[in-house]
Design a protein around this motif. Structure first.
Motif, PDB file in Angstrom:
ATOM      1  N   PHE A  23      22.319  59.566  45.936  1.00  0.00           N
ATOM      2  CA  PHE A  23      21.166  59.725  45.054  1.00  0.00           C
ATOM      3  C   PHE A  23      21.374  60.831  44.022  1.00  0.00           C
ATOM      4  O   PHE A  23      20.807  60.785  42.933  1.00  0.00           O
ATOM      5  CB  PHE A  23      19.902  59.988  45.872  1.00  0.00           C
ATOM      6  CG  PHE A  23      19.336  58.745  46.505  1.00  0.00           C
ATOM      7  CD1 PHE A  23      18.790  57.737  45.719  1.00  0.00           C
ATOM      8  CD2 PHE A  23      19.353  58.568  47.875  1.00  0.00           C
ATOM      9  CE1 PHE A  23      18.276  56.579  46.287  1.00  0.00           C
ATOM     10  CE2 PHE A  23      18.844  57.426  48.456  1.00  0.00           C
ATOM     11  CZ  PHE A  23      18.303  56.424  47.653  1.00  0.00           C
ATOM     12  N   MET A  24      22.224  61.806  44.386  1.00  0.00           N
ATOM     13  CA  MET A  24      22.507  62.868  43.428  1.00  0.00           C
ATOM     14  C   MET A  24      23.223  62.327  42.196  1.00  0.00           C
ATOM     15  O   MET A  24      23.109  62.877  41.099  1.00  0.00           O
ATOM     16  CB  MET A  24      23.330  63.963  44.083  1.00  0.00           C
ATOM     17  CG  MET A  24      22.555  64.826  45.064  1.00  0.00           C
ATOM     18  SD  MET A  24      21.236  65.758  44.305  1.00  0.00           S
ATOM     19  CE  MET A  24      22.187  66.992  43.414  1.00  0.00           C
ATOM     20  N   LEU A  25      23.999  61.261  42.364  1.00  0.00           N
ATOM     21  CA  LEU A  25      24.664  60.645  41.215  1.00  0.00           C
ATOM     22  C   LEU A  25      23.648  60.158  40.191  1.00  0.00           C
ATOM     23  O   LEU A  25      23.914  60.128  38.980  1.00  0.00           O
ATOM     24  CB  LEU A  25      25.533  59.463  41.685  1.00  0.00           C
ATOM     25  CG  LEU A  25      26.732  59.816  42.565  1.00  0.00           C
ATOM     26  CD1 LEU A  25      27.425  58.539  43.046  1.00  0.00           C
ATOM     27  CD2 LEU A  25      27.716  60.696  41.805  1.00  0.00           C
ATOM     28  N   ILE A  26      22.473  59.754  40.679  1.00  0.00           N
ATOM     29  CA  ILE A  26      21.397  59.305  39.791  1.00  0.00           C
ATOM     30  C   ILE A  26      20.554  60.488  39.324  1.00  0.00           C
ATOM     31  O   ILE A  26      20.152  60.572  38.163  1.00  0.00           O
ATOM     32  CB  ILE A  26      20.499  58.287  40.519  1.00  0.00           C
ATOM     33  CG1 ILE A  26      21.337  57.087  40.992  1.00  0.00           C
ATOM     34  CG2 ILE A  26      19.346  57.832  39.646  1.00  0.00           C
ATOM     35  CD1 ILE A  26      20.589  56.132  41.885  1.00  0.00           C
ATOM     36  N   LEU A  27      20.316  61.451  40.243  1.00  0.00           N
ATOM     37  CA  LEU A  27      19.404  62.546  39.966  1.00  0.00           C
ATOM     38  C   LEU A  27      19.981  63.579  38.992  1.00  0.00           C
ATOM     39  O   LEU A  27      19.265  64.116  38.145  1.00  0.00           O
ATOM     40  CB  LEU A  27      19.025  63.225  41.289  1.00  0.00           C
ATOM     41  CG  LEU A  27      17.968  64.327  41.239  1.00  0.00           C
ATOM     42  CD1 LEU A  27      16.660  63.766  40.702  1.00  0.00           C
ATOM     43  CD2 LEU A  27      17.757  64.919  42.636  1.00  0.00           C
ATOM     44  N   ILE A  28      21.278  63.857  39.106  1.00  0.00           N
ATOM     45  CA  ILE A  28      21.882  64.907  38.278  1.00  0.00           C
ATOM     46  C   ILE A  28      21.751  64.614  36.777  1.00  0.00           C
ATOM     47  O   ILE A  28      21.335  65.491  36.003  1.00  0.00           O
ATOM     48  CB  ILE A  28      23.349  65.131  38.673  1.00  0.00           C
ATOM     49  CG1 ILE A  28      23.411  65.878  40.018  1.00  0.00           C
ATOM     50  CG2 ILE A  28      24.098  65.928  37.603  1.00  0.00           C
ATOM     51  CD1 ILE A  28      24.804  66.064  40.559  1.00  0.00           C
ATOM     52  N   PRO A  29      22.067  63.395  36.315  1.00  0.00           N
ATOM     53  CA  PRO A  29      21.868  63.128  34.878  1.00  0.00           C
ATOM     54  C   PRO A  29      20.416  63.290  34.443  1.00  0.00           C
ATOM     55  O   PRO A  29      20.142  63.774  33.341  1.00  0.00           O
ATOM     56  CB  PRO A  29      22.333  61.678  34.732  1.00  0.00           C
ATOM     57  CG  PRO A  29      23.278  61.465  35.858  1.00  0.00           C
ATOM     58  CD  PRO A  29      22.707  62.264  36.995  1.00  0.00           C
ATOM     59  N   LEU A  30      19.478  62.902  35.322  1.00  0.00           N
ATOM     60  CA  LEU A  30      18.062  63.042  34.990  1.00  0.00           C
ATOM     61  C   LEU A  30      17.673  64.516  34.884  1.00  0.00           C
ATOM     62  O   LEU A  30      16.975  64.923  33.939  1.00  0.00           O
ATOM     63  CB  LEU A  30      17.209  62.351  36.058  1.00  0.00           C
ATOM     64  CG  LEU A  30      15.685  62.498  35.908  1.00  0.00           C
ATOM     65  CD1 LEU A  30      15.218  61.897  34.582  1.00  0.00           C
ATOM     66  CD2 LEU A  30      14.976  61.841  37.086  1.00  0.00           C
ATOM     67  N   LEU A  31      18.129  65.320  35.824  1.00  0.00           N
ATOM     68  CA  LEU A  31      17.831  66.752  35.788  1.00  0.00           C
ATOM     69  C   LEU A  31      18.432  67.400  34.543  1.00  0.00           C
ATOM     70  O   LEU A  31      17.801  68.255  33.896  1.00  0.00           O
ATOM     71  CB  LEU A  31      18.357  67.434  37.056  1.00  0.00           C
ATOM     72  CG  LEU A  31      17.631  67.130  38.367  1.00  0.00           C
ATOM     73  CD1 LEU A  31      18.393  67.728  39.540  1.00  0.00           C
ATOM     74  CD2 LEU A  31      16.213  67.669  38.329  1.00  0.00           C
ATOM     75  N   GLN A  32      19.653  67.000  34.222  1.00  0.00           N
ATOM     76  CA  GLN A  32      20.305  67.561  33.040  1.00  0.00           C
ATOM     77  C   GLN A  32      19.529  67.217  31.770  1.00  0.00           C
ATOM     78  O   GLN A  32      19.374  68.041  30.870  1.00  0.00           O
ATOM     79  CB  GLN A  32      21.733  67.029  32.942  1.00  0.00           C
ATOM     80  CG  GLN A  32      22.551  67.693  31.844  1.00  0.00           C
ATOM     81  CD  GLN A  32      22.748  69.169  32.084  1.00  0.00           C
ATOM     82  OE1 GLN A  32      23.272  69.563  33.122  1.00  0.00           O
ATOM     83  NE2 GLN A  32      22.298  70.001  31.134  1.00  0.00           N
ATOM     84  N   TRP A  33      19.023  65.994  31.711  1.00  0.00           N
ATOM     85  CA  TRP A  33      18.223  65.575  30.553  1.00  0.00           C
ATOM     86  C   TRP A  33      16.955  66.399  30.461  1.00  0.00           C
ATOM     87  O   TRP A  33      16.551  66.835  29.361  1.00  0.00           O
ATOM     88  CB  TRP A  33      17.893  64.095  30.701  1.00  0.00           C
ATOM     89  CG  TRP A  33      17.087  63.535  29.552  1.00  0.00           C
ATOM     90  CD1 TRP A  33      17.550  63.101  28.354  1.00  0.00           C
ATOM     91  CD2 TRP A  33      15.664  63.371  29.525  1.00  0.00           C
ATOM     92  NE1 TRP A  33      16.513  62.662  27.555  1.00  0.00           N
ATOM     93  CE2 TRP A  33      15.335  62.822  28.265  1.00  0.00           C
ATOM     94  CE3 TRP A  33      14.635  63.634  30.440  1.00  0.00           C
ATOM     95  CZ2 TRP A  33      14.014  62.532  27.902  1.00  0.00           C
ATOM     96  CZ3 TRP A  33      13.332  63.345  30.073  1.00  0.00           C
ATOM     97  CH2 TRP A  33      13.022  62.796  28.823  1.00  0.00           C
ATOM     98  N   LEU A  34      16.285  66.637  31.604  1.00  0.00           N
ATOM     99  CA  LEU A  34      15.061  67.436  31.610  1.00  0.00           C
ATOM    100  C   LEU A  34      15.320  68.874  31.190  1.00  0.00           C
ATOM    101  O   LEU A  34      14.514  69.486  30.475  1.00  0.00           O
ATOM    102  CB  LEU A  34      14.436  67.404  33.012  1.00  0.00           C
ATOM    103  CG  LEU A  34      13.885  66.047  33.473  1.00  0.00           C
ATOM    104  CD1 LEU A  34      13.470  66.111  34.940  1.00  0.00           C
ATOM    105  CD2 LEU A  34      12.698  65.628  32.601  1.00  0.00           C
ATOM    106  N   VAL A  35      16.471  69.406  31.603  1.00  0.00           N
ATOM    107  CA  VAL A  35      16.822  70.774  31.210  1.00  0.00           C
ATOM    108  C   VAL A  35      17.130  70.837  29.714  1.00  0.00           C
ATOM    109  O   VAL A  35      16.685  71.743  29.002  1.00  0.00           O
ATOM    110  CB  VAL A  35      18.023  71.278  32.041  1.00  0.00           C
ATOM    111  CG1 VAL A  35      18.580  72.578  31.446  1.00  0.00           C
ATOM    112  CG2 VAL A  35      17.625  71.494  33.486  1.00  0.00           C
ATOM    113  N   ASP A  36      17.893  69.849  29.241  1.00  0.00           N
ATOM    114  CA  ASP A  36      18.266  69.840  27.824  1.00  0.00           C
ATOM    115  C   ASP A  36      17.048  69.803  26.915  1.00  0.00           C
ATOM    116  O   ASP A  36      17.046  70.418  25.834  1.00  0.00           O
ATOM    117  CB  ASP A  36      19.169  68.631  27.530  1.00  0.00           C
ATOM    118  CG  ASP A  36      20.542  68.764  28.169  1.00  0.00           C
ATOM    119  OD1 ASP A  36      20.900  69.897  28.571  1.00  0.00           O
ATOM    120  OD2 ASP A  36      21.247  67.746  28.296  1.00  0.00           O
TER     121      ASP A  36
END
Length: 246
Positions: A23-36
């Motif tokens: 699930f981290m493979l899916i979650l990490i890009p989402l978190l990065q987008w939210l941070v950006d």
């Protein structure tokens, strides 16, 4: 280094972190987008990505799995007859003494794999049937070893007498012994239903155990093979029991 003979996938402490990693493979890009896009603080990204998998590993370790952690589980291995009842005899060879050696060999291999065991004696000790029956209660599986005998000295083969619920295990036990001794399977692919046994109702089986007949002591060739290869058959019997309890 010696690896433990078991499947790590049975443990939640392994399954949950692996699931978390997926699930981290899916979650990490989402978190990065939210941070950006400044939708969440930078530290949230570090906290989530750094703690999810360790937290799942901790949770998997804390969740009880009684079927995997039964500290009272054990295997019972016993030898037929006793020190005062020799069983069948062929020349200098007594059934009780031969199956006691076989019991000790199986116990040795089980202990090597960390399996808790109970036996009806240590070394040359071979206690009576009543003692063996008492050891069955609470065991994951209970197996007693015997040898057949017949007036026809050409009779040979391997069989395991057991209740219908243990048919598959009985067949597996007989199969490895027959292979080790280059013998044949008797009955239904090595299984004899107690109700069809010439011996009738047997106390060890009625109380939940299985009786493995390790060939015919009355057959000189099969007796010779037993004496030469019983350690090999005992190792294979132990492997079947280990797979059964794990």
């Amino acid at each position: 280094m010696k690896l433990i003979n078991e499947s790590a996938w049975q443990y939640l402490s392994v399954k949950l972190p692996m699931l978390g990693a997926f699930f981290m493979l899916i979650l990490i890009p989402l978190l990065q987008w939210l941070v950006d896009y400044k939708l969440i603080p930078d530290q949230y990204y570090a906290v989530v990505t750094g703690l999810v998998i360790p937290a799942l590993a901790w949770l998997g370790r804390k969740i009880a799995q009684p079927n995997l952690h039964n500290v009272n589980s054990f295997v019972t291995v016993t030898a037929g007859h006793s020190n005062v009842d020799p069983g069948a005899i062929n020349g200098k060879f007594k059934e009780a003494e031969l199956v006691t050696k076989f019991r000790n060999a199986v116990a040795h291999y089980l202990k090597e794999e960390g399996i808790a065991i109970k036996t009806d004696g240590v070394g040359s000790d071979n206690h009576n049937l009543n003692t063996a029956i008492k050891l069955i209660k609470g065991s994951d599986v209970a197996v007693e070893f015997h040898m057949n005998a017949a007036s026809n000295k050409a009779a040979y083969g391997i069989e395991t007498i057991a209740l219908p619920k243990d048919k598959k295990l009985a067949q597996d036990l007989s199969k490895v012994v027959a292979k080790a001794f280059n013998s044949k399977l008797r009955g239904d692919a090595g299984w004899i239903d107690q109700s069809q046994s010439a011996r009738g109702k047997l106390g060890f089986i009625s109380n939940g155990g299985l009786i493995v007949e390790l060939g015919f002591i009355s057959n000189d060739a099969e007796l010779k093979t037993f004496n030469e290869k019983y350690w090999l058959a005992a190792r294979d019997i132990a492997d079947v029991l280990i797979r059964h309890v794990k």
